[in-house]
Design a protein around this motif. Sequence first.
Motif, PDB file in Angstrom:
ATOM      1  N   SER A   1       0.830  -1.207   0.000  1.00  0.00           N
ATOM      2  CA  SER A   1       0.000   0.000   0.000  1.00  0.00           C
ATOM      3  C   SER A   1       0.862   1.253   0.000  1.00  0.00           C
ATOM      4  N   ARG A   2       0.295   2.320  -0.541  1.00  0.00           N
ATOM      5  CA  ARG A   2       0.961   3.625  -0.518  1.00  0.00           C
ATOM      6  C   ARG A   2      -0.085   4.682  -0.188  1.00  0.00           C
ATOM      7  N   PRO A   3      -0.409   4.800   1.095  1.00  0.00           N
ATOM      8  CA  PRO A   3      -1.501   5.689   1.502  1.00  0.00           C
ATOM      9  C   PRO A   3      -1.330   7.139   1.073  1.00  0.00           C
ATOM     10  N   THR A   4      -0.081   7.594   0.889  1.00  0.00           N
ATOM     11  CA  THR A   4       0.143   9.003   0.542  1.00  0.00           C
ATOM     12  C   THR A   4      -0.049   9.296  -0.945  1.00  0.00           C
ATOM     13  N   VAL A   5      -0.482   8.323  -1.727  1.00  0.00           N
ATOM     14  CA  VAL A   5      -0.607   8.548  -3.166  1.00  0.00           C
ATOM     15  C   VAL A   5      -1.608   9.666  -3.467  1.00  0.00           C
ATOM     16  N   TYR A   6      -2.608   9.841  -2.639  1.00  0.00           N
ATOM     17  CA  TYR A   6      -3.615  10.875  -2.882  1.00  0.00           C
ATOM     18  C   TYR A   6      -3.017  12.274  -2.687  1.00  0.00           C
ATOM     19  N   GLU A   7      -2.245  12.429  -1.621  1.00  0.00           N
ATOM     20  CA  GLU A   7      -1.574  13.714  -1.395  1.00  0.00           C
ATOM     21  C   GLU A   7      -0.565  14.005  -2.495  1.00  0.00           C
ATOM     22  N   LEU A   8       0.174  12.976  -2.901  1.00  0.00           N
ATOM     23  CA  LEU A   8       1.168  13.160  -3.951  1.00  0.00           C
ATOM     24  C   LEU A   8       0.514  13.579  -5.259  1.00  0.00           C
ATOM     25  N   LEU A   9      -0.634  12.991  -5.568  1.00  0.00           N
ATOM     26  CA  LEU A   9      -1.334  13.348  -6.801  1.00  0.00           C
ATOM     27  C   LEU A   9      -1.757  14.814  -6.766  1.00  0.00           C
ATOM     28  N   ALA A  10      -2.345  15.253  -5.663  1.00  0.00           N
ATOM     29  CA  ALA A  10      -2.757  16.657  -5.556  1.00  0.00           C
ATOM     30  C   ALA A  10      -1.553  17.592  -5.619  1.00  0.00           C
ATOM     31  N   HIS A  11      -0.460  17.189  -4.996  1.00  0.00           N
ATOM     32  CA  HIS A  11       0.772  17.986  -5.007  1.00  0.00           C
ATOM     33  C   HIS A  11       1.278  18.163  -6.436  1.00  0.00           C
ATOM     34  N   GLU A  12       1.405  17.060  -7.174  1.00  0.00           N
ATOM     35  CA  GLU A  12       1.962  17.153  -8.521  1.00  0.00           C
ATOM     36  C   GLU A  12       0.998  17.830  -9.483  1.00  0.00           C
ATOM     37  N   MET A  13      -0.304  17.685  -9.268  1.00  0.00           N
ATOM     38  CA  MET A  13      -1.268  18.427 -10.089  1.00  0.00           C
ATOM     39  C   MET A  13      -1.073  19.929  -9.928  1.00  0.00           C
ATOM     40  N   THR A  14      -0.687  20.360  -8.736  1.00  0.00           N
ATOM     41  CA  THR A  14      -0.488  21.787  -8.497  1.00  0.00           C
ATOM     42  C   THR A  14       0.692  22.320  -9.303  1.00  0.00           C
ATOM     43  N   HIS A  15       1.758  21.547  -9.408  1.00  0.00           N
ATOM     44  CA  HIS A  15       2.888  21.994 -10.230  1.00  0.00           C
ATOM     45  C   HIS A  15       2.454  22.176 -11.688  1.00  0.00           C
ATOM     46  N   ILE A  16       1.565  21.325 -12.158  1.00  0.00           N
ATOM     47  CA  ILE A  16       1.076  21.466 -13.528  1.00  0.00           C
ATOM     48  C   ILE A  16       0.293  22.766 -13.683  1.00  0.00           C
ATOM     49  N   GLN A  17      -0.495  23.133 -12.678  1.00  0.00           N
ATOM     50  CA  GLN A  17      -1.224  24.405 -12.741  1.00  0.00           C
ATOM     51  C   GLN A  17      -0.233  25.575 -12.753  1.00  0.00           C
TER      52      GLN A  17
END
Length: 250
Positions: free
Chosen positions: A162-178
Amino acid sequence: MHRAEAVVLLITTSSVLACGPVVAVPSASPSPTFVFEDADRFRQVAARLSSVTDSVSLLDTGYLARGSPGLHAYRARYPLSAQGLLAAIRQFRDDYSSIGDRVEWLRARKDSLAQVVARYRELVPTAVVLPVYFLVGEHHGVNSGSEAGPLLSVENGAARVSRPTVYELLAHEMTHIQQFSAVGLARYRELYTSHPSLLGGVVREGIAEFFATLVVGRVSQVAAQTYFREREDDVWREFLSELCRKDNGD
């Protein structure tokens, strides 16, 4: 986070969106796409490594050369070679042998990951939504935003599946795209290549962590947050004395 700090981050983000030059943004889709082809291809190649005499060549031709746009974007930014992969596989055998289980764990959570993207779009209706790529790197623990989409490596800690932090990581990297969609990819890269500063890095990463908190309710770097809270006065004092330095220091 104190209210004043949150307001500063929001104003910073709004200023970039309002005052940045008009640029072409990546082609986005209204709903998220999760791309597992690189991780799946790596699994197929890894299963054959023990049966060939040239493992480097197999990793190169079977995995790297056939990579998705996400894998190509990752390789353009971070160390990733057949030799490096083979060394990492030998050093972290348990993690690499568990990549299949990690990938299936992630695949089973596509709906939850899609909810993260939906929540992000509620907060930022104009958000650029690009495909999310799951790939295998050299065990550096690197994730990234890119012109192809969020790039999430799957190998680190895969033995725990499991990688519980995947949700935070996704939101984090989406922000760099913005961020780079607002100011342009060339300008975004310039801020941490030809004109870097510790302050610039902190603002860039701080905004990404802030939005991860807004979307998911948690930051992606809990250890860093804990460290700061335990030493807030000392960290601020040191930071203020070094904010214009051209590297991240310690």
